[in-house]
Each structure stands twice: as C-alpha cells, then as structure tokens.
Design a protein around this motif. Structure first.
Motif, PDB file in Angstrom:
ATOM      1  N   ALA A   1       0.833  -1.368  -0.090  1.00  0.00           N
ATOM      2  CA  ALA A   1       0.074  -0.059  -0.126  1.00  0.00           C
ATOM      3  C   ALA A   1       0.756   1.409  -0.100  1.00  0.00           C
ATOM      4  O   ALA A   1       0.543   2.156  -0.204  1.00  0.00           O
ATOM      5  CB  ALA A   1      -0.771  -0.150   1.327  1.00  0.00           C
ATOM      6  N   SER A   2       2.250   1.042   0.336  1.00  0.00           N
ATOM      7  CA  SER A   2       3.033   2.271   0.479  1.00  0.00           C
ATOM      8  C   SER A   2       4.407   1.962   0.099  1.00  0.00           C
ATOM      9  O   SER A   2       4.990   0.923   0.429  1.00  0.00           O
ATOM     10  CB  SER A   2       3.005   2.893   1.865  1.00  0.00           C
ATOM     11  N   VAL A   3       5.235   2.845  -0.583  1.00  0.00           N
ATOM     12  CA  VAL A   3       6.559   2.759  -0.901  1.00  0.00           C
ATOM     13  C   VAL A   3       7.264   3.786  -0.685  1.00  0.00           C
ATOM     14  O   VAL A   3       6.750   4.867  -1.309  1.00  0.00           O
ATOM     15  CB  VAL A   3       6.759   1.989  -2.302  1.00  0.00           C
ATOM     16  N   ASN A   4       8.244   3.966   0.133  1.00  0.00           N
ATOM     17  CA  ASN A   4       9.188   5.183   0.377  1.00  0.00           C
ATOM     18  C   ASN A   4      10.222   5.018  -0.565  1.00  0.00           C
ATOM     19  O   ASN A   4      11.150   4.101  -0.656  1.00  0.00           O
ATOM     20  CB  ASN A   4       9.491   5.331   1.730  1.00  0.00           C
ATOM     21  N   ILE A   5      10.647   6.046  -1.147  1.00  0.00           N
ATOM     22  CA  ILE A   5      12.079   6.010  -1.993  1.00  0.00           C
ATOM     23  C   ILE A   5      12.901   7.335  -1.314  1.00  0.00           C
ATOM     24  O   ILE A   5      12.529   8.411  -1.251  1.00  0.00           O
ATOM     25  CB  ILE A   5      11.569   6.782  -3.424  1.00  0.00           C
ATOM     26  N   LEU A   6      14.120   6.297  -0.941  1.00  0.00           N
ATOM     27  CA  LEU A   6      14.910   7.264  -0.361  1.00  0.00           C
ATOM     28  C   LEU A   6      16.201   7.702  -0.971  1.00  0.00           C
ATOM     29  O   LEU A   6      16.901   6.660  -1.389  1.00  0.00           O
ATOM     30  CB  LEU A   6      15.549   6.727   1.092  1.00  0.00           C
ATOM     31  N   PRO A   7      16.332   8.851  -1.620  1.00  0.00           N
ATOM     32  CA  PRO A   7      17.720   9.135  -2.427  1.00  0.00           C
ATOM     33  C   PRO A   7      18.767   9.027  -1.687  1.00  0.00           C
ATOM     34  O   PRO A   7      19.050   9.221  -0.566  1.00  0.00           O
ATOM     35  CB  PRO A   7      17.107  10.514  -2.915  1.00  0.00           C
ATOM     36  N   LYS A   8      19.893   8.763  -2.386  1.00  0.00           N
ATOM     37  CA  LYS A   8      21.232   8.839  -1.996  1.00  0.00           C
ATOM     38  C   LYS A   8      21.696   8.010  -0.758  1.00  0.00           C
ATOM     39  O   LYS A   8      22.235   8.489   0.224  1.00  0.00           O
ATOM     40  CB  LYS A   8      21.741  10.219  -1.921  1.00  0.00           C
ATOM     41  N   ALA A   9      21.440   6.877  -0.909  1.00  0.00           N
ATOM     42  CA  ALA A   9      22.025   5.825  -0.142  1.00  0.00           C
ATOM     43  C   ALA A   9      23.237   5.416  -0.324  1.00  0.00           C
ATOM     44  O   ALA A   9      23.736   5.272  -1.550  1.00  0.00           O
ATOM     45  CB  ALA A   9      21.084   4.672   0.213  1.00  0.00           C
ATOM     46  N   TYR A  10      24.297   5.477   0.508  1.00  0.00           N
ATOM     47  CA  TYR A  10      25.843   5.408   0.239  1.00  0.00           C
ATOM     48  C   TYR A  10      26.018   3.957   0.646  1.00  0.00           C
ATOM     49  O   TYR A  10      25.909   3.634   1.781  1.00  0.00           O
ATOM     50  CB  TYR A  10      26.624   6.417   0.954  1.00  0.00           C
ATOM     51  N   SER A  11      26.460   3.089  -0.089  1.00  0.00           N
ATOM     52  CA  SER A  11      26.829   1.590   0.476  1.00  0.00           C
ATOM     53  C   SER A  11      28.083   1.250   0.188  1.00  0.00           C
ATOM     54  O   SER A  11      29.140   1.962  -0.779  1.00  0.00           O
ATOM     55  CB  SER A  11      26.028   0.691  -0.542  1.00  0.00           C
ATOM     56  N   LEU A  12      28.632   0.585   1.145  1.00  0.00           N
ATOM     57  CA  LEU A  12      30.021   0.345   0.979  1.00  0.00           C
ATOM     58  C   LEU A  12      29.808  -1.453   0.998  1.00  0.00           C
ATOM     59  O   LEU A  12      29.115  -1.784   2.054  1.00  0.00           O
ATOM     60  CB  LEU A  12      31.006   0.706   2.303  1.00  0.00           C
ATOM     61  N   TYR A  13      30.472  -2.136   0.279  1.00  0.00           N
ATOM     62  CA  TYR A  13      30.666  -3.775   0.463  1.00  0.00           C
ATOM     63  C   TYR A  13      31.723  -4.357  -0.379  1.00  0.00           C
ATOM     64  O   TYR A  13      32.607  -3.678  -0.755  1.00  0.00           O
ATOM     65  CB  TYR A  13      29.435  -4.164  -0.368  1.00  0.00           C
ATOM     66  N   TYR A  14      32.000  -5.637   0.142  1.00  0.00           N
ATOM     67  CA  TYR A  14      32.960  -6.446  -0.636  1.00  0.00           C
ATOM     68  C   TYR A  14      32.655  -6.881  -1.785  1.00  0.00           C
ATOM     69  O   TYR A  14      31.492  -7.208  -2.000  1.00  0.00           O
ATOM     70  CB  TYR A  14      33.326  -7.348   0.583  1.00  0.00           C
ATOM     71  N   TRP A  15      33.631  -6.743  -2.789  1.00  0.00           N
ATOM     72  CA  TRP A  15      33.456  -7.200  -4.094  1.00  0.00           C
ATOM     73  C   TRP A  15      34.763  -7.893  -4.803  1.00  0.00           C
ATOM     74  O   TRP A  15      35.674  -6.920  -4.647  1.00  0.00           O
ATOM     75  CB  TRP A  15      32.968  -6.206  -5.061  1.00  0.00           C
ATOM     76  N   ASN A  16      34.947  -9.063  -5.035  1.00  0.00           N
ATOM     77  CA  ASN A  16      36.075  -9.483  -5.242  1.00  0.00           C
ATOM     78  C   ASN A  16      37.099  -9.068  -4.376  1.00  0.00           C
ATOM     79  O   ASN A  16      38.292  -8.978  -4.942  1.00  0.00           O
ATOM     80  CB  ASN A  16      36.505  -9.079  -6.655  1.00  0.00           C
ATOM     81  N   GLY A  17      37.192  -9.341  -3.120  1.00  0.00           N
ATOM     82  CA  GLY A  17      37.989  -8.902  -2.196  1.00  0.00           C
ATOM     83  C   GLY A  17      38.461  -7.375  -1.776  1.00  0.00           C
ATOM     84  O   GLY A  17      39.344  -7.333  -1.178  1.00  0.00           O
ATOM     85  N   GLU A  18      37.635  -6.638  -2.284  1.00  0.00           N
ATOM     86  CA  GLU A  18      38.135  -5.247  -2.311  1.00  0.00           C
ATOM     87  C   GLU A  18      36.870  -4.563  -1.825  1.00  0.00           C
ATOM     88  O   GLU A  18      35.602  -4.928  -1.962  1.00  0.00           O
ATOM     89  CB  GLU A  18      38.260  -4.619  -3.784  1.00  0.00           C
ATOM     90  N   ILE A  19      37.250  -3.522  -0.993  1.00  0.00           N
ATOM     91  CA  ILE A  19      36.034  -2.639  -0.417  1.00  0.00           C
ATOM     92  C   ILE A  19      35.494  -1.628  -1.381  1.00  0.00           C
ATOM     93  O   ILE A  19      36.364  -0.838  -2.203  1.00  0.00           O
ATOM     94  CB  ILE A  19      36.323  -1.967   0.726  1.00  0.00           C
ATOM     95  N   GLU A  20      34.129  -1.843  -1.957  1.00  0.00           N
ATOM     96  CA  GLU A  20      33.658  -0.928  -3.170  1.00  0.00           C
ATOM     97  C   GLU A  20      32.731   0.205  -2.291  1.00  0.00           C
ATOM     98  O   GLU A  20      32.236  -0.366  -1.274  1.00  0.00           O
ATOM     99  CB  GLU A  20      32.765  -1.828  -4.056  1.00  0.00           C
ATOM    100  N   GLU A  21      32.398   1.296  -3.175  1.00  0.00           N
ATOM    101  CA  GLU A  21      31.559   2.193  -2.584  1.00  0.00           C
ATOM    102  C   GLU A  21      30.514   2.463  -3.807  1.00  0.00           C
ATOM    103  O   GLU A  21      31.162   2.582  -5.049  1.00  0.00           O
ATOM    104  CB  GLU A  21      32.173   3.464  -2.207  1.00  0.00           C
ATOM    105  N   ALA A  22      29.437   2.698  -3.506  1.00  0.00           N
ATOM    106  CA  ALA A  22      28.299   3.129  -4.634  1.00  0.00           C
ATOM    107  C   ALA A  22      27.048   3.882  -3.946  1.00  0.00           C
ATOM    108  O   ALA A  22      26.676   3.757  -2.721  1.00  0.00           O
ATOM    109  CB  ALA A  22      27.626   1.933  -5.056  1.00  0.00           C
ATOM    110  N   THR A  23      26.658   4.697  -4.883  1.00  0.00           N
ATOM    111  CA  THR A  23      25.317   5.718  -4.232  1.00  0.00           C
ATOM    112  C   THR A  23      24.117   4.819  -4.950  1.00  0.00           C
ATOM    113  O   THR A  23      24.070   4.500  -6.023  1.00  0.00           O
ATOM    114  CB  THR A  23      25.575   6.992  -5.029  1.00  0.00           C
ATOM    115  N   GLU A  24      23.212   4.407  -4.116  1.00  0.00           N
ATOM    116  CA  GLU A  24      22.013   3.859  -4.489  1.00  0.00           C
ATOM    117  C   GLU A  24      20.854   4.407  -3.817  1.00  0.00           C
ATOM    118  O   GLU A  24      20.944   5.273  -3.207  1.00  0.00           O
ATOM    119  CB  GLU A  24      22.186   2.329  -3.966  1.00  0.00           C
TER     120      GLU A  24
END
Length: 88
Positions: free
Chosen positions: A49-72
């Motif tokens: 019945a409801s969806v909130n869209i929150l802009p500019k979530a900053y994500s940090l995560y491991y990918w292929n043994g490296e720490i990556e950053e992304a805006t989601e």
C-alpha cells in the motif's frame, strides 16, 4: 498513515496483534528511475500500500576481495508478511 499506526497500536494494546503480520522490505536500486518503476509495479499488483523512495543511500561492500562504494536509491516497501517472497 496515522490511521494505520493507530490501528496497529490498538491491536497491540488489545492483544489482537499477530507478530510477523507486517514486514518492511528494503531494496537497493541503482538509480531513481528503476526505483520508481519497481515501486509502481508492486503498487499496481497490490503487493503493497506504500513505498518510500529514499535518495542517495551510500553503500560500502566487499566485491572480489575489495571494498567498493556506490550511491544507490533505497526503497522501503511496507507490506503484509504473507506477500513477501515469491511475490517480489
């Protein structure tokens, strides 16, 4: 929304509340257009019945043994627990 919260509070106070009835689903999206498309699709299917869209979530995560950053873009989808799973 205030009505929904008051109904939930009443159900907790009266003992009619069933734990696990409602869920919040968090979904990360690569951009705002995809977030809007997903939100509209699940609203059209009456899965929420409801969806909130929150802009500019900053994500940090491991990918292929490296720490990556992304805006989601983060979706908060409020729904019945019974609709979570294969429906999404």
């Amino acid at each position: 929304m205030l009505r929904t919260l008051s109904q939930q509070l009443l159900s907790v106070v009266t003992g009619s509340y069933v734990s696990g009835t409602y869920s919040i689903v968090f979904v990360n999206c690569p951009n705002e257009q995809i977030a809007r498309d997903i939100a509209r699709a699940i609203l059209d299917k009456k899965l929420t019945a409801s969806v909130n869209i929150l802009p500019k979530a900053y994500s940090l995560y491991y990918w292929n043994g490296e720490i990556e950053e992304a805006t989601e873009i983060l979706l908060l989808i409020k729904t019945k627990t019974s609709k979570v799973g294969a429906s999404f």
